[in-house]
Write an enzyme that holds these catalytic residues in place. Structure first.
Site, mmCIF file in Angstrom:
data_model
loop_
_atom_site.group_PDB
_atom_site.id
_atom_site.type_symbol
_atom_site.label_atom_id
_atom_site.label_comp_id
_atom_site.label_asym_id
_atom_site.label_seq_id
_atom_site.Cartn_x
_atom_site.Cartn_y
_atom_site.Cartn_z
ATOM 1 N N SER A 154 0.800 -1.216 0.000
ATOM 2 C CA SER A 154 0.000 0.000 0.000
ATOM 3 C C SER A 154 0.836 1.271 0.000
ATOM 4 O O SER A 154 0.307 2.359 -0.252
ATOM 5 C CB SER A 154 -0.952 0.020 1.207
ATOM 6 O OG SER A 154 -0.263 0.356 2.393
ATOM 7 N N LYS A 192 1.522 4.177 7.406
ATOM 8 C CA LYS A 192 0.718 5.025 6.532
ATOM 9 C C LYS A 192 1.168 6.481 6.636
ATOM 10 O O LYS A 192 1.875 6.872 7.579
ATOM 11 C CB LYS A 192 -0.764 4.938 6.906
ATOM 12 C CG LYS A 192 -1.423 3.607 6.609
ATOM 13 C CD LYS A 192 -1.575 3.368 5.125
ATOM 14 C CE LYS A 192 -2.278 2.053 4.835
ATOM 15 N NZ LYS A 192 -1.472 0.891 5.220
#
Length: 233
Positions: A154, A192
């Protein structure tokens, strides 16, 4: 058996190596195959590597070795069955960049690797040391640091791939846009990009295949900030 996209990519790499002597960049591969992101190229290269058609060489930027060619491409390109793999070492500077130091000159420290961190769907919070990794002292600076092995894709558009090792400085705060280790609801840890808007926190992926996840600020605890990366090829 290879898919059409896998065959197209292998053919493109072969032709560029024959023409230029160096492999194409991920951006060039993406444009040639008309893909929207480099993550698609990463998956195609991984598939070709798993099937034994190419090999990526450790610690060498953009170094690809074509191990074999499928019969269909051998006939199309006129490659003989006696095809000999050629190592292409691209994007390596002729000399050391100004100010660069060797590991021996700059000193090194050993950091604990605290297991794996998800760059994708969050995984269980990490709390135990799995092994140690040695990094240049100049990479870490002041404060306490630890390392994590990345799982998932991701954050691939931020240059963080599955299997890479990230170096994290321990901190409980972060500025907008920084890449952090976030503990979600005291149970799951993920890597993230951090964004705060009032009492809400967004954890952003760097891959269009993943959605931004929104939380209340009391649901997320920053565990550290990304300060370094060890690439795995």
């Amino acid at each position: 058996m290879l898919t059409k996209k896998q065959l197209d990519l292998l053919e493109f790499i072969h032709k560029r190596v024959q023409r230029d002597g160096v492999p194409p960049s991920f951006d060039e591969m993406k444009e040639a195959l008309d893909l929207r992101s480099k993550s698609g190229i990463h998956r195609l290269i991984t598939a070709l590597e798993e099937r034994g058609f190419i090999r990526r060489l450790a610690h060498r930027a953009r170094a690809l070795e074509i191990v074999k060619m499928p019969d269909a491409l051998q006939s199309k390109l006129g490659v003989t069955t006696g095809f000999t793999p050629k190592v292409i070492d691209g994007d390596r500077p002729d000399s050391r960049p100004t100010g660069a130091k060797s590991l021996e000159d700059s000193g090194a420290i050993s950091l604990p690797v605290m297991g794996r961190i998800a760059a994708g769907v969050p995984i269980a919070a990490i709390s135990e040391v799995s092994h140690k990794v040695t990094v240049p002292a100049s990479m870490v600076g002041k404060g306490e640091h630890y390392a994590l092995e990345v799982k998932g894709d991701s954050m691939i558009d931020a240059g963080i791939n599955d299997g890479d090792v990230v170096i994290i400085r321990e901190t409980s705060t972060a500025d907008n846009g920084e890449i952090v280790v976030a503990l979600v609801e005291d149970a799951e840890a993920t890597l993230k990009r951090f964004r705060r808007n009032g009492n809400a926190i967004a954890l952003e992926a760097a891959n269009p295949a993943y959605e931004t996840r929104l939380f209340r600020d009391d649901q997320v605890k920053v565990q550290g900030r990304l300060v370094g990366l060890i690439r795995s090829y």
